[in-house]
Design an enzyme around this catalytic site. Structure first.
Site, PDB file in Angstrom:
ATOM      1  CG  ASP A  50      24.006  56.211   2.608  1.00 55.99           C
ATOM      2  OD1 ASP A  50      23.541  55.119   2.240  1.00 55.99           O
ATOM      3  OD2 ASP A  50      24.688  56.942   1.880  1.00 55.99           O
ATOM      4  NE  ARG A 278      24.831  60.298   3.518  1.00 58.07           N
ATOM      5  CZ  ARG A 278      25.984  59.801   3.941  1.00 58.07           C
ATOM      6  NH1 ARG A 278      26.590  58.872   3.247  1.00 58.07           N
ATOM      7  NH2 ARG A 278      26.528  60.217   5.067  1.00 58.07           N
ATOM      8  CE1 TYR A 286      28.378  51.691  -0.978  1.00 61.61           C
ATOM      9  CE2 TYR A 286      26.694  53.157  -1.840  1.00 61.61           C
ATOM     10  CZ  TYR A 286      27.213  52.399  -0.811  1.00 61.61           C
ATOM     11  OH  TYR A 286      26.554  52.353   0.390  1.00 61.61           O
ATOM     12  N   PRO A 362      26.048  46.459   0.112  1.00 55.69           N
ATOM     13  CG  PRO A 362      27.690  47.926   0.907  1.00 55.69           C
ATOM     14  CD  PRO A 362      27.490  46.637   0.191  1.00 55.69           C
TER      15      PRO A 362
END
Ligand code: FAD
Length: 660
Positions: A50, A278, A286, A362
């Site tokens: 993302d 987001r 996370y 990530p």
């Protein structure tokens, strides 16, 4: 199994993730005969990667859809570090700026991978009939080395299975990411935007699974971390799994944590989490959920991890702040692997890009960015080589430009990832300064501003890597630093990221300086005559090279940027070759630009020449590659040297073509 067929294509791309789609974009733009297959039934819709870095957004601008990202994405300009304070309660310890004024028009932005794929797919469709063929699995690969030397040969043979209705029992979730969907990430119309609805249902499949044998000139393996292509080529990978296992959830949070809509690292005795705001009110977390047993990095038992467990972990780390959610759009669990393939090409006919070459954690939001930039780099080169415009030996530069970056990426991750691993109770509390230090060290690289492409026939460096005195900050091998310019014809403003459109052409930037100065005007006249082939040998660099068939008569475009005040010179003061006339479209009004401050747009402040280190009267000459990296820098009189540079890259017309 159903019938078996044979076919031929110039370029076959395996994998329609971010890297494969970027490569496919170039095939569409350059009108190349190509196919792109993917074993998934549908595109990605939710979750996954993302984070978009500024350089990727610059690429999107050059591809024409950055405005869609801006409309939907969530921008972050700082990272906050939270640690236990004197009374043990979490306090904000640091706010680290993660933007740089003036470096790029764009900032770190977050938007799910499914939307990014949507935009690239739409762009591909806008320019060609190329479409992803889904439910198609590459099954066998043969490469005929003897044919490899002939650029017109088809040395690659790939057998694919086109899955049919009879294939209901196909094992899912082994090499493709269907595990997370199976684990409860339900995709339906209500959690998608309408332009994704049509892709929700898998396409019509044949009744029976079919086998197709595809012969190709070039193959790009963009098939992810478990790359099938890489395995067929027996290319080893170096590195290993780490022993850290993370949960990821995308939720609408119900929380009184003050920085819930800001990027944050929260670090307390119960562990460390990352908070990533987001689009559409979502926040990604996370969360470390487990470590492998000491000394092992074996794969873990994923079934033990659930969204409920992840929720409890966040609650424990956030306490005494509250945390809960009702809406969870996507979740997954993963084990961080840090691996790099030892090579990214076989004979410059088969290439690997993206996760097929490098995997890492990530959390720094680089996986998708690096993968897309790989696909972008290899894509234009293969497209132009197939079109017959680019010399095939230039394909060497894919590995020489991208592989060292993959190595840097892994190096970065090895420093970065441990900052977020599970904290053991009693270990010293703060890591904020470490995080700032590592982030600062790699910032320019991570954001894509410094890429260090080495000298090659595509990148003509100054001796000893010195600066060119006449364009000190135009460094061959680096991207053109974005500036905002004023269009001479209509007075509107535009970033160079958009003006240098990714359409497959090299661009000569005529930095014309101030043409009110009679000497300078003369230099521009002389340059224009040379560009038009009206001097010396009579050869015009613009008409010298083979066309991009069906797209452009010349693989070279010319853009002029001058410094005379906008109101003091006219469009028609510039020689005709700089603003070519087309019998249908008229004069090329989008070719003359002005570096002049304008009142209505404060980003267009007349500092382009200063940022590029160019004299405002004398100007310079620059060649920008199709991917906006600087290839060559010279003075306005250096047309012969410029032509020599281009001769090393582009295929010249034969004398017969030249006459035609
Ligand atoms: P991929 O996106 O993996 O695409 C490869 C494609 O090839 C897939 O569609 C696959 O189905 C197809 N394929 C594979 N083998 C074959 C075959 N034999 N025949 C036909 N098709 C084939 N990155 C982040 O930065 N942040 C995150 O939070 C994050 N989360 C992730 C979660 C998951 C579950 C996964 C899988 C990845 C995540 N990543 C994340 C990583 C990020 O998605 C990748 O870095 C990026 O997608 C790499 O792009 P790619 O195109 O190289 O590979």
């Amino acid at each position: 199994e159903g019938k078996s067929t044979h076919s031929q294509t110039d370029v076959l791309i395996i994998g329609a993730g971010p890297s494969g789609l970027m490569a496919a974009y170039w095939m569409a733009r350059c009108g190349v005969n190509a196919r792109i297959i993917d074993n998934r039934d549908t595109k990605v819709f939710l979750g996954h990667a993302d984070g978009l870095r500024a350089r990727t957004l610059e690429l999107f601008d050059s591809m024409g859809f950055q405005h869609r990202v801006l409309q939907e994405g969530s921008i972050s300009t700082e990272a906050n570090i939270w640690v236990p304070g004197p009374q043990g309660k979490l306090v904000r310890q640091a706010q680290i700026d993660i933007f740089k004024v003036d470096e790029s028009p764009f900032h770190n932005t977050r938007l799910n991978q499914g939307r990014i794929e949507r935009f690239i797919l739409d762009s591909i469709r806008e320019h060609s009939d190329l479409d992803v063929e889904r439910s198609v699995i590459a099954d066998s690969l043969e490469y005929d080395e003897e044919l490899g030397n002939d650029p017109n040969s088809y040395p690659i043979t790939v057998k694919v299975r086109v899955l049919g209705e009879d294939d209901l029992n196909r094992p899912r979730g082994q090499e493709i990411d269907t595990e997370s969907e199976a684990a409860g990430n339900e995709v339906n119309r209500s959690n998608l935007l309408p332009d994704d609805w049509a892709d929700l249902a898998p396409r019509n499949k044949p009744q029976k699974t079919q086998v197709e044998t595809i012969k190709a000139k070039y193959l790009i393996g963009c098939d992810g971390a478990h790359s099938w292509t890489r395995k067929q080529l027996n290319i080893p990978v170096e590195g290993s799994n780490t022993d850290h296992i993370w949960g990821v959830i995308d939720v609408i949070p119900l929380s009184d944590f003050p920085d819930i809509r800001r990027v944050s690292v929260v670090n307390n005795a119960a562990g460390t989490i990352l908070v990533i705001p987001r689009e559409r009110g979502l926040v990604r977390f996370y969360v470390p959920v487990q470590t492998c047993e000491a000394g092992t990095t074996d794969r873990f038992d994923r079934s033990k991890i659930t969204p409920e467990l992840i929720r409890e972990r966040v609650q424990a780390i956030f306490a005494p702040f509250t945390f809960d959610f009702k809406e969870c759009s996507w979740w997954t669990v993963y084990q961080v692997g840090q691996r790099i393939a030892t090579k990214s090409t076989k004979d410059n006919r088969v290439f690997l890009a993206g996760d097929a070459v490098h995997t890492h954690s990530p959390k720094m939001g680089l996986g998708m960015n690096m993968s897309m930039q790989d696909g972008f780099n290899v894509g234009w080169k293969i497209a132009l080589a197939v079109a017959g415009t680019l010399k095939p030996e230039i394909l060497d530069t894919y590995a020489s430009e991208r592989h060292p970056l993959a190595e840097m990426l892994l190096d970065f991750d090895r420093h970065w990832s441990p900052m977020f691993t599970d904290r053991k109770p009693g270990v010293a509390d703060t890591k904020a300064s470490d995080i700032a230090l590592v982030a600062g060290k790699f910032e320019d690289f991570a954001d894509g501003w410094k890429v260090f492409y080495p000298a090659s026939s595509l990148v003509r460096k100054a001796e000893d890597n010195a600066e060119f005195a006449f364009a000190r900050h135009m460094i061959p091998g680096e991207r053109v630093r974005p500036v905002k310019l004023r269009n001479h014809a209509d007075g509107g403003t535009r970033w160079t990221t958009r003006a240098l459109e990714s359409d497959g052409r090299f661009r000569i930037l005529v930095l014309a300086g101030d043409i009110r100065n009679p000497m300078q005007k003369q230099r521009i006249e002389a340059l224009s005559q040379a560009l038009a082939g009206q001097t010396g040998s009579g050869i015009s660099p613009l008409g010298r090279y083979l066309e991009i068939p069906g797209r452009f008569k010349s693989p070279i475009d010319v853009l002029t940027i001058h410094t005379s005040p906008w109101k003091e010179v006219e469009f028609f003061d510039f020689p005709e070759v700089l603003r070519l006339f087309d019998p249908v479209n008229g004069w090329a009004y989008d070719k003359i630009w002005c570096d002049d401050a304008c009142l209505f747009d404060r980003y267009c402040d007349g500092t382009a020449y200063e940022k590029w280190g160019v004299d405002r009267v004398l100007g310079a000459l620059v060649v920008v590659r199709p991917d906006q990296y600087i290839g060559w820098v010279g003075e306005l009189g250096d047309v012969e040297e410029l032509t020599q540079y281009l001769d090393g890259i582009l295929v010249k017309k034969s004398p017969i073509d030249e006459v035609a």
